[in-house]
Design a protein around this motif. Structure first.
Motif, PDB file in Angstrom:
ATOM      1  N   VAL A  79      32.942  75.867  65.906  1.00  0.00           N
ATOM      2  CA  VAL A  79      31.556  75.838  66.389  1.00  0.00           C
ATOM      3  C   VAL A  79      31.021  74.409  66.378  1.00  0.00           C
ATOM      4  O   VAL A  79      30.389  73.952  67.354  1.00  0.00           O
ATOM      5  CB  VAL A  79      30.672  76.766  65.539  1.00  0.00           C
ATOM      6  CG1 VAL A  79      29.194  76.579  65.896  1.00  0.00           C
ATOM      7  CG2 VAL A  79      31.083  78.224  65.736  1.00  0.00           C
ATOM      8  N   ARG A  80      31.263  73.698  65.302  1.00  0.00           N
ATOM      9  CA  ARG A  80      30.743  72.318  65.203  1.00  0.00           C
ATOM     10  C   ARG A  80      31.375  71.410  66.261  1.00  0.00           C
ATOM     11  O   ARG A  80      30.707  70.518  66.801  1.00  0.00           O
ATOM     12  CB  ARG A  80      31.008  71.769  63.808  1.00  0.00           C
ATOM     13  CG  ARG A  80      30.174  72.432  62.721  1.00  0.00           C
ATOM     14  CD  ARG A  80      30.322  71.724  61.395  1.00  0.00           C
ATOM     15  NE  ARG A  80      29.596  72.395  60.328  1.00  0.00           N
ATOM     16  CZ  ARG A  80      28.290  72.282  60.106  1.00  0.00           C
ATOM     17  NH1 ARG A  80      27.559  71.498  60.886  1.00  0.00           N
ATOM     18  NH2 ARG A  80      27.716  72.922  59.108  1.00  0.00           N
ATOM     19  N   THR A  83      30.175  73.066  70.272  1.00  0.00           N
ATOM     20  CA  THR A  83      28.797  73.225  70.755  1.00  0.00           C
ATOM     21  C   THR A  83      28.174  71.971  71.362  1.00  0.00           C
ATOM     22  O   THR A  83      27.271  72.102  72.212  1.00  0.00           O
ATOM     23  CB  THR A  83      27.884  73.786  69.654  1.00  0.00           C
ATOM     24  OG1 THR A  83      28.013  73.010  68.459  1.00  0.00           O
ATOM     25  CG2 THR A  83      28.240  75.226  69.350  1.00  0.00           C
ATOM     26  N   ALA A 106      24.486  79.926  64.012  1.00  0.00           N
ATOM     27  CA  ALA A 106      23.417  79.068  64.519  1.00  0.00           C
ATOM     28  C   ALA A 106      23.216  77.850  63.623  1.00  0.00           C
ATOM     29  O   ALA A 106      22.913  76.754  64.106  1.00  0.00           O
ATOM     30  CB  ALA A 106      22.118  79.858  64.633  1.00  0.00           C
ATOM     31  N   TRP A 108      25.557  76.317  62.019  1.00  0.00           N
ATOM     32  CA  TRP A 108      26.685  75.394  62.213  1.00  0.00           C
ATOM     33  C   TRP A 108      26.541  74.571  63.485  1.00  0.00           C
ATOM     34  O   TRP A 108      27.122  73.497  63.603  1.00  0.00           O
ATOM     35  CB  TRP A 108      27.992  76.166  62.308  1.00  0.00           C
ATOM     36  CG  TRP A 108      28.426  76.880  61.083  1.00  0.00           C
ATOM     37  CD1 TRP A 108      28.071  76.606  59.803  1.00  0.00           C
ATOM     38  CD2 TRP A 108      29.314  78.004  61.031  1.00  0.00           C
ATOM     39  NE1 TRP A 108      28.677  77.487  58.943  1.00  0.00           N
ATOM     40  CE2 TRP A 108      29.452  78.354  59.664  1.00  0.00           C
ATOM     41  CE3 TRP A 108      30.008  78.746  61.990  1.00  0.00           C
ATOM     42  CZ2 TRP A 108      30.256  79.415  59.246  1.00  0.00           C
ATOM     43  CZ3 TRP A 108      30.808  79.804  61.580  1.00  0.00           C
ATOM     44  CH2 TRP A 108      30.928  80.134  60.228  1.00  0.00           C
ATOM     45  N   ALA A 109      25.811  75.094  64.471  1.00  0.00           N
ATOM     46  CA  ALA A 109      25.842  74.533  65.817  1.00  0.00           C
ATOM     47  C   ALA A 109      24.984  73.274  65.927  1.00  0.00           C
ATOM     48  O   ALA A 109      23.837  73.238  65.464  1.00  0.00           O
ATOM     49  CB  ALA A 109      25.365  75.571  66.828  1.00  0.00           C
ATOM     50  N   HIS A 111      23.993  72.222  68.807  1.00  0.00           N
ATOM     51  CA  HIS A 111      23.029  72.744  69.782  1.00  0.00           C
ATOM     52  C   HIS A 111      23.410  74.207  69.974  1.00  0.00           C
ATOM     53  O   HIS A 111      24.536  74.503  70.352  1.00  0.00           O
ATOM     54  CB  HIS A 111      23.122  71.984  71.108  1.00  0.00           C
ATOM     55  CG  HIS A 111      22.457  72.701  72.241  1.00  0.00           C
ATOM     56  ND1 HIS A 111      21.094  72.821  72.341  1.00  0.00           N
ATOM     57  CD2 HIS A 111      22.973  73.369  73.312  1.00  0.00           C
ATOM     58  CE1 HIS A 111      20.794  73.508  73.433  1.00  0.00           C
ATOM     59  NE2 HIS A 111      21.915  73.851  74.032  1.00  0.00           N
ATOM     60  N   VAL A 112      22.488  75.113  69.693  1.00  0.00           N
ATOM     61  CA  VAL A 112      22.839  76.536  69.708  1.00  0.00           C
ATOM     62  C   VAL A 112      22.908  77.030  71.159  1.00  0.00           C
ATOM     63  O   VAL A 112      21.892  77.097  71.849  1.00  0.00           O
ATOM     64  CB  VAL A 112      21.810  77.372  68.922  1.00  0.00           C
ATOM     65  CG1 VAL A 112      22.268  78.830  68.871  1.00  0.00           C
ATOM     66  CG2 VAL A 112      21.640  76.820  67.514  1.00  0.00           C
ATOM     67  N   LEU A 115      24.589  83.141  72.586  1.00  0.00           N
ATOM     68  CA  LEU A 115      25.524  83.795  71.682  1.00  0.00           C
ATOM     69  C   LEU A 115      25.705  85.255  72.090  1.00  0.00           C
ATOM     70  O   LEU A 115      24.715  85.959  72.338  1.00  0.00           O
ATOM     71  CB  LEU A 115      25.016  83.733  70.241  1.00  0.00           C
ATOM     72  CG  LEU A 115      24.702  82.351  69.672  1.00  0.00           C
ATOM     73  CD1 LEU A 115      24.069  82.475  68.294  1.00  0.00           C
ATOM     74  CD2 LEU A 115      25.965  81.488  69.612  1.00  0.00           C
ATOM     75  N   HIS A 135      18.491  86.104  66.397  1.00  0.00           N
ATOM     76  CA  HIS A 135      18.216  84.712  66.761  1.00  0.00           C
ATOM     77  C   HIS A 135      17.835  84.669  68.238  1.00  0.00           C
ATOM     78  O   HIS A 135      18.373  85.440  69.044  1.00  0.00           O
ATOM     79  CB  HIS A 135      19.460  83.849  66.514  1.00  0.00           C
ATOM     80  CG  HIS A 135      19.208  82.372  66.578  1.00  0.00           C
ATOM     81  ND1 HIS A 135      19.152  81.687  67.774  1.00  0.00           N
ATOM     82  CD2 HIS A 135      18.986  81.452  65.593  1.00  0.00           C
ATOM     83  CE1 HIS A 135      18.922  80.398  67.530  1.00  0.00           C
ATOM     84  NE2 HIS A 135      18.821  80.230  66.220  1.00  0.00           N
ATOM     85  N   ALA A 137      18.823  82.813  70.444  1.00  0.00           N
ATOM     86  CA  ALA A 137      19.968  82.469  71.285  1.00  0.00           C
ATOM     87  C   ALA A 137      20.857  83.658  71.596  1.00  0.00           C
ATOM     88  O   ALA A 137      21.759  83.552  72.439  1.00  0.00           O
ATOM     89  CB  ALA A 137      20.802  81.371  70.619  1.00  0.00           C
TER      90      ALA A 137
END
Length: 284
Positions: A79-80, A83, A106, A108-109, A111-112, A115, A135, A137
């Motif tokens: 994710v990191r 994203t 969310a 970790w991201a 920019h989310v 999802l 969330h 997103a």
């Protein structure tokens, strides 16, 4: 006319860049690059590297990525890394059991992105609406029926009727798009796929995930409206233009805002035939 909803979502393994390239030209509405089940453990690092390279630029077809298990050792790094990349259109989150799983991703991201939460257990299905609302997103729900069957001990498709309806209702209650059906695993059985899609459409699903390009035209045909449905939608939309609020059609049918919205979606889907160029499916 509104943009037509997506109908076909094609899964491809993240460690096969050649297959991903063909998928992008397959005619699928969305390509889902899979880092989870489709990739062997020893190929996970390569799959992530190849996917990051793919997402270095935007593609003409939306690209989603299914990351690995959220409680495992790989998902956070995936994710990191992915994203911030311009070519990522959405993340698909496997085995979501509750809203906390969505919140963790969310966090970790960088920019989310949008999802999509996959419900693959009894607990995930029970928490479907809470997940959908977890969330801003969250863009959609989906069932992972293979794992759900195993979790429930279900051997007959009838045993999935309630989880399927629960997912459709939860998505609608959260204001999300209708979910797409889970994959049909037998890529040779196109007749069975068509029947299954018809059943899913009757339950409120819209579109379907696929694991082979030959499934795409079958799915699209199954979810496109019939001429009679298009004619009825035109009648509803036309009547709504001339009257405010609830109205009654000449045949006595009652029409309210929800029916008008559904009619607009039908017409958007009907427009696909003229907007999309036919493609012959290509095998990975």
């Amino acid at each position: 006319m509104a943009q037509a909803p997506y109908l076909t979502w094609l899964y491809v393994p993240g460690d096969r860049p050649d297959v991903v390239a063909k998928a992008l030209d397959s005619g699928a509405d969305v390509v889902i690059v899979d880092l989870e089940d489709a990739v062997a453990p020893e190929r996970k690092r390569y799959a992530l590297d190849a996917t990051a390279e793919l997402l270095g630029e935007r593609r003409r077809v939306p690209v989603h990525v299914r990351v690995n298990a959220l409680d495992g050792p790989l998902a956070e790094a995936e994710v990191r890394r992915l994203t911030p990349l311009p070519g990522l259109d959405a993340l698909r989150l496997p085995k979501v059991s509750g809203p906390g799983d969505v919140a963790r991703v969310a966090g970790w991201a960088a920019h989310v992105p949008p999802l999509y939460a996959l419900l693959e257990s009894a607990l995930g299905v029970e928490n479907a609406h809470a997940v959908a609302m977890a969330h801003p997103a969250v863009a959609g729900l989906a069932l992972g029926e293979a794992d759900l069957r195993a979790d429930l001990g279900v051997s007959d498709p009838a045993g999935l009727a309630w989880p399927r309806s629960r997912t459709v209702v939860a998505a609608r209650a959260a204001g999300l798009a209708p979910p797409a059906q889970s994959v049909y695993p037998d890529i040779r059985d196109t007749e069975g796929l068509a029947r299954s899609c018809a059943e899913g459409r009757a339950l409120g699903f819209l579109g379907r995930t696929a694991i082979h390009p030959r499934q795409l035209p079958v799915i699209e045909r199954a979810f496109l409206p019939t001429p009679a449905e298009v004619e009825a939608a035109h009648e509803v939309v036309g009547a709504a233009r001339t009257e405010a609020g609830a109205l009654s059609l000449p045949d006595g049918r009652f029409v309210d805002a929800a029916v008008v919205a559904a009619a607009h979606r039908t017409l958007a889907l009907a427009g696909r035939a003229s907007e999309r160029r036919p493609r012959a499916p290509r095998s990975p």
